[in-house]
Design a protein around this motif. Structure first.
Motif, PDB file in Angstrom:
ATOM      1  N   UNK A  98       9.408 -31.623  51.510  1.00 17.31           N
ATOM      2  CA  UNK A  98       9.611 -32.512  50.373  1.00 17.31           C
ATOM      3  C   UNK A  98      10.032 -33.876  50.945  1.00 17.31           C
ATOM      4  N   UNK A  99      10.518 -34.761  50.284  1.00 21.48           N
ATOM      5  CA  UNK A  99      10.874 -36.048  50.745  1.00 21.48           C
ATOM      6  C   UNK A  99      12.088 -35.731  51.713  1.00 21.48           C
ATOM      7  N   UNK A 100      12.619 -36.573  52.643  1.00 23.08           N
ATOM      8  CA  UNK A 100      13.629 -36.354  53.635  1.00 23.08           C
ATOM      9  C   UNK A 100      14.944 -36.007  53.013  1.00 23.08           C
ATOM     10  N   UNK A 101      14.988 -36.970  52.118  1.00 23.05           N
ATOM     11  CA  UNK A 101      16.633 -36.924  51.511  1.00 23.05           C
ATOM     12  C   UNK A 101      16.649 -35.573  50.872  1.00 23.05           C
ATOM     13  N   UNK A 102      15.562 -35.111  50.158  1.00 25.06           N
ATOM     14  CA  UNK A 102      15.566 -33.791  49.435  1.00 25.06           C
ATOM     15  C   UNK A 102      15.960 -32.646  50.506  1.00 25.06           C
ATOM     16  N   UNK A 103      15.258 -32.509  51.582  1.00 31.40           N
ATOM     17  CA  UNK A 103      15.051 -31.410  52.263  1.00 31.40           C
ATOM     18  C   UNK A 103      16.344 -31.500  53.075  1.00 31.40           C
ATOM     19  N   UNK A 104      16.958 -32.410  53.538  1.00 30.66           N
ATOM     20  CA  UNK A 104      18.162 -32.472  54.279  1.00 30.66           C
ATOM     21  C   UNK A 104      19.540 -32.097  53.058  1.00 30.66           C
ATOM     22  N   UNK A 105      19.345 -32.437  52.025  1.00 26.82           N
ATOM     23  CA  UNK A 105      20.093 -32.164  50.937  1.00 26.82           C
ATOM     24  C   UNK A 105      20.174 -30.426  50.674  1.00 26.82           C
ATOM     25  N   UNK A 106      18.967 -30.130  50.797  1.00 27.41           N
ATOM     26  CA  UNK A 106      18.936 -28.520  50.918  1.00 27.41           C
ATOM     27  C   UNK A 106      19.706 -27.824  52.088  1.00 27.41           C
ATOM     28  N   UNK A 107      19.402 -28.624  53.227  1.00 23.45           N
ATOM     29  CA  UNK A 107      20.003 -27.875  54.552  1.00 23.45           C
ATOM     30  C   UNK A 107      21.773 -27.932  54.592  1.00 23.45           C
ATOM     31  N   UNK A 108      22.067 -29.221  53.902  1.00 23.34           N
ATOM     32  CA  UNK A 108      23.620 -29.560  54.214  1.00 23.34           C
ATOM     33  C   UNK A 108      24.328 -29.140  52.938  1.00 23.34           C
ATOM     34  N   UNK A 109      23.755 -29.156  51.756  1.00 25.55           N
ATOM     35  CA  UNK A 109      24.412 -29.299  50.511  1.00 25.55           C
ATOM     36  C   UNK A 109      24.126 -28.019  49.609  1.00 25.55           C
ATOM     37  N   UNK A 110      23.035 -27.356  50.119  1.00 24.08           N
ATOM     38  CA  UNK A 110      22.519 -26.097  49.273  1.00 24.08           C
ATOM     39  C   UNK A 110      21.984 -26.649  47.996  1.00 24.08           C
ATOM     40  N   UNK A 111      21.181 -27.933  47.980  1.00 21.62           N
ATOM     41  CA  UNK A 111      20.468 -28.268  46.932  1.00 21.62           C
ATOM     42  C   UNK A 111      19.094 -28.236  47.022  1.00 21.62           C
ATOM     43  N   UNK A 112      18.533 -27.250  46.363  1.00 24.38           N
ATOM     44  CA  UNK A 112      16.905 -26.950  46.580  1.00 24.38           C
ATOM     45  C   UNK A 112      15.951 -27.536  45.820  1.00 24.38           C
ATOM     46  N   UNK A 113      15.708 -28.811  45.892  1.00 20.89           N
ATOM     47  CA  UNK A 113      14.996 -29.486  44.963  1.00 20.89           C
ATOM     48  C   UNK A 113      13.395 -29.763  45.420  1.00 20.89           C
ATOM     49  N   UNK A 114      13.237 -28.976  46.546  1.00 22.52           N
ATOM     50  CA  UNK A 114      11.657 -29.157  47.288  1.00 22.52           C
ATOM     51  C   UNK A 114      10.860 -28.703  46.347  1.00 22.52           C
ATOM     52  N   UNK A 115       9.527 -29.121  46.137  1.00 26.37           N
ATOM     53  CA  UNK A 115       8.380 -28.753  45.487  1.00 26.37           C
ATOM     54  C   UNK A 115       7.650 -27.522  46.023  1.00 26.37           C
ATOM     55  N   UNK A 116       7.559 -27.706  47.286  1.00 26.52           N
ATOM     56  CA  UNK A 116       6.528 -26.650  48.019  1.00 26.52           C
ATOM     57  C   UNK A 116       7.183 -25.857  48.985  1.00 26.52           C
TER      58      UNK A 116
END
Length: 127
Positions: A98-116
């Motif tokens: 996903x976009x960098x900010x989305x993936x980093x949010x997933x790693x650091x904050x547990x927000x899983x907004x990636x589409x793929x």
């Protein structure tokens, strides 16, 4: 559109090493690839991600100093080298894009907004 395929999982003894691969096909500008894991009965957890453009890595505290993420843009593949494995590292490991900010949010904050997402590869750490 991106397609992701993980490989490299398996059974390893505590203290051992494994290298996971995430093969990427398709095109998406300025994206990042992240590794996530989910153990039985536990919530999904971010592990690490990498900015495909410049190779900047990000790590969850639980794996810092033990795991290393790299990318080979010529092979369209992202690797996760896992050393000093512990039984608590046992999980299905997924890569996601996903976009960098989305993936980093997933790693650091547990927000899983990636589409793929890939389908995952199982890592079992046990003696």
């Amino acid at each position: 559109q991106l397609q992701l395929v993980e490989s490299g999982g398996g059974l390893v003894q505590p203290g051992g090493s494994l290298r996971l691969s995430c093969a990427v096909s398709g095109f998406m500008p300025d994206y990042a690839i992240g590794w996530f894991r989910q153990a039985p009965g536990k919530e999904r957890e971010g592990v690490s991600c990498i900015n495909i453009s410049d190779g900047t890595p990000y790590y969850a505290d639980s794996v810092k100093g033990r795991f290393t993420i790299t990318r080979d843009n010529a092979k369209n593949t992202v690797y996760l080298q896992m050393n000093s494995l512990k039984p608590e590292d046992t999980a299905v490991y997924y890569c996601a894009a996903g976009p960098l900010e989305t993936v980093v949010a997933g790693i650091l904050y547990g927000k899983y907004g990636m589409d793929y997402w890939g389908k995952g590869t199982l890592v079992t750490v046990s003696s």
